[in-house]
Scaffold this active site. Structure first.
Site, PDB file in Angstrom:
ATOM      1  N   HIS A   1       1.620   5.274  -1.740  1.00 42.03           N
ATOM      2  CA  HIS A   1       1.370   6.638  -2.424  1.00 42.03           C
ATOM      3  C   HIS A   1       2.545   7.041  -3.289  1.00 42.03           C
ATOM      4  O   HIS A   1       3.394   7.417  -2.241  1.00 42.03           O
ATOM      5  CB  HIS A   1       0.374   7.687  -1.754  1.00 42.03           C
TER       6      HIS A   1
ATOM      7  N   HIS B   1      -4.661  -0.447   5.777  1.00 44.08           N
ATOM      8  CA  HIS B   1      -4.312   0.208   6.970  1.00 44.08           C
ATOM      9  C   HIS B   1      -5.220   0.129   8.188  1.00 44.08           C
ATOM     10  O   HIS B   1      -5.658   0.976   8.547  1.00 44.08           O
ATOM     11  CB  HIS B   1      -3.965   1.817   6.547  1.00 44.08           C
TER      12      HIS B   1
ATOM     13  N   LYS C   1      -9.195  -0.337  -5.937  1.00 43.82           N
ATOM     14  CA  LYS C   1      -9.231   0.276  -4.624  1.00 43.82           C
ATOM     15  C   LYS C   1     -10.493   1.140  -4.483  1.00 43.82           C
ATOM     16  O   LYS C   1     -10.984   1.932  -5.359  1.00 43.82           O
ATOM     17  CB  LYS C   1      -8.032   1.394  -4.708  1.00 43.82           C
TER      18      LYS C   1
ATOM     19  N   HIS D   1       0.887  -1.337  -0.004  1.00 44.42           N
ATOM     20  CA  HIS D   1      -0.069   0.076   0.023  1.00 44.42           C
ATOM     21  C   HIS D   1       0.835   1.292  -0.169  1.00 44.42           C
ATOM     22  O   HIS D   1       1.606   1.586   1.024  1.00 44.42           O
ATOM     23  CB  HIS D   1      -0.914  -0.123   1.218  1.00 44.42           C
TER      24      HIS D   1
ATOM     25  N   ASP E   1       1.257   2.742   3.437  1.00 42.92           N
ATOM     26  CA  ASP E   1       0.313   3.848   3.227  1.00 42.92           C
ATOM     27  C   ASP E   1       1.312   5.200   3.277  1.00 42.92           C
ATOM     28  O   ASP E   1       0.637   6.482   3.775  1.00 42.92           O
ATOM     29  CB  ASP E   1      -0.680   3.786   4.393  1.00 42.92           C
TER      30      ASP E   1
ATOM     31  N   HIS F   1     -10.511   1.159   1.664  1.00 44.51           N
ATOM     32  CA  HIS F   1     -10.497   2.392   2.767  1.00 44.51           C
ATOM     33  C   HIS F   1     -11.396   2.000   3.640  1.00 44.51           C
ATOM     34  O   HIS F   1     -12.419   2.556   3.220  1.00 44.51           O
ATOM     35  CB  HIS F   1     -10.276   3.615   2.160  1.00 44.51           C
TER      36      HIS F   1
HETATM   37  O1  DOR Z   1      -3.530   9.361   5.447  1.00 45.12           O
HETATM   38  C1  DOR Z   1      -3.975   9.090   4.251  1.00 45.12           C
HETATM   39  N1  DOR Z   1      -3.409   9.579   3.540  1.00 45.12           N
HETATM   40  N2  DOR Z   1      -4.895   8.330   4.318  1.00 45.12           N
HETATM   41  C2  DOR Z   1      -5.390   8.135   3.161  1.00 45.12           C
HETATM   42  O2  DOR Z   1      -6.145   6.954   2.944  1.00 45.12           O
HETATM   43  C3  DOR Z   1      -4.894   8.577   1.898  1.00 45.12           C
HETATM   44  C4  DOR Z   1      -3.810   9.283   2.223  1.00 45.12           C
HETATM   45  C5  DOR Z   1      -3.166  10.082   1.024  1.00 45.12           C
HETATM   46  O3  DOR Z   1      -3.203   9.926  -0.087  1.00 45.12           O
HETATM   47  O4  DOR Z   1      -2.676  11.431   1.463  1.00 45.12           O
HETATM   48 ZN    ZN Z   2      -3.604   4.962   1.326  1.00 48.08          ZN
END
Ligand code: DOR
Ligand code: ZN
Length: 373
Positions: free
Chosen positions: A44, A203, A128, A42, A276, A165
């Site tokens: 980003h 998460h 997702k 997971h 995450d 989520h």
């Molecule tokens: O803390 C988070 N940041 N939770 C999420 O679900 C998305 C993520 C983000 O993309 O910044």
């Molecule tokens: Zn995330």
């Protein structure tokens, strides 16, 4: 449901765990921990300059990562996922060995044909689900899961996992209860209506979620972040408001943190590593309405090592970080290794997030383990 049962007590229903190939050497005050190269299930990565700035951190540690699709506009089609994948590959540093595993952003316009195409692509590994408005760039998410039942049918058929989520957005529900309420209101029904749909509760932050996954069939898994293993909700308010410790789902009470550590270190293959890691510019976090997200990619496996060591369970780290996720996704385990050394180092106060500064997890503070070249 046996809510009081211990973790790891369901091995009879699971394939046996392989003996971890863990080399733990301690010589002349040096402690090295060598483990099979881990994956991040997971992550980003964002796009453009920020992608180029953060990608090397993940690629140094992980062989593969499930890449989140919450870009603007969302990565909602196979064509967009393919183009995003190319941009990630182009941004990799020279000589890096890293495979981005792409995901589709589920919207109410997603069709069963999109799912068939995703499966046929070979590079889309999951879909997702964001509840509409739940988090960063979740505006195009789903308002009612029942609108996606045709798509879930197709995902079940094509064996494409649904990554969730798992929070309700109902404003009447306390922000600290949004995950347990999601589990109760939606997850139970989903499991009943799609008994073969592969699902990952992403998460997880609460005992309720951990126990649900522990007691669910083997095709229901969960990722656990380093921040939820290492911090409780006091960290958001330590001496004043700490925007860099704000993420979604928000940190919870100490009792939940302990359950998550228990789950992660239990050896139960339902639980696997997912950072995450979510970069935001410093100014977007330090704001009257700050963005949620904690950046951990600069030290992710090191932070997990700390959490496992504190639990006296370093011998369980390799399976959690390098085996369980690959097995769940039906992908081969990695063959290379990484080595961590017990050698404290100080995290910089800020990092370059692509022409804008960002504040990483543990900024200005020490981390016990250091990744070796
Ligand atoms: O803390 C988070 N940041 N939770 C999420 O679900 C998305 C993520 C983000 O993309 O910044
Ligand atoms: Zn995330």
């Amino acid at each position: 449901m046996c809510a009081g049962a211990a973790f790891g007590g369901r091995a009879d229903r699971r394939r046996p765990l392989f003996a971890p190939r863990l080399h733990y050497t301690s010589r002349m005050h040096t402690t090295d921990l060598t483990l099979t190269r881990p994956d991040d299930w997971h992550l980003h990565l964002r796009d453009g300059a920020m992608l180029a700035a953060v990608l090397p951190h993940a690629a140094r540690r992980f062989a593969r990562a499930i890449v989140m699709p919450n870009l603007k506009p969302p990565v909602a089609t196979v064509a967009l996922a393919g183009a995003y994948r190319e941009r990630i590959l182009a941004a990799l540093p020279e000589g890096a060995d890293f495979e981005p595993l792409m995901t589709l952003y589920l919207t109410e316009a997603t069709t069963p044909e999109d799912i068939a195409q995703a499966r046929a692509s070979g590079f889309v590994h999951a879909v997702k689900y964001y509840p509409a408005g739940a988090t960063t760039n979740a505006a195009s998410g789903v308002t009612d899961l029942r609108r996606c039942y045709g798509v879930f049918e197709a995902m079940q058929k094509h064996q494409l996992p649904l990554l969730m989520h798992g929070e309700v957005t109902d404003p009447a529900v306390d922000v600290f209860d949004r995950e347990p309420v999601f589990v109760e209101r939606h997850l139970t029904a989903l499991l009943r209506d799609f008994p073969a749909l592969r699902m990952v509760l992403e998460h997880i932050t609460t005992s309720e979620a951990a126990h649900f996954v522990r007691d669910a069939p083997a095709h229901v898994g969960a990722t656990i972040t380093p921040q939820h293993l290492l911090m409780n909700r006091n960290a958001i308010f330590a001496g004043g408001l700490r925007p860099h410790n704000d993420c979604l789902p928000v940190l919870k009470r100490e009792t939940h943190r302990r359950t998550l550590v228990e789950a992660a270190t239990s050896g139960d293959p339902s639980f696997f590593l997912g950072t995450d890691s979510a970069p935001h510019p410093r100014h977007a976090k330090e704001s009257s309405c700050g963005c949620a997200g904690i950046y951990s990619a600069h030290a992710a496996i090191e932070l997990y090592a700390e959490a496992f060591e504190a639990a006296g369970a370093l011998d369980k780290l390799e399976a959690f970080a390098s085996f369980h996720g690959a097995d769940f996704y039906g992908l081969p385990r990695n063959t290379g290794t990484i080595t961590l050394r017990k050698q404290p180092w100080t995290v910089p106060d800020e990092l370059d997030f692509g022409g804008t500064p960002g504040v990483p997890m543990r900024a200005g503070e020490s981390i016990a383990w250091r990744l070796q070249a």
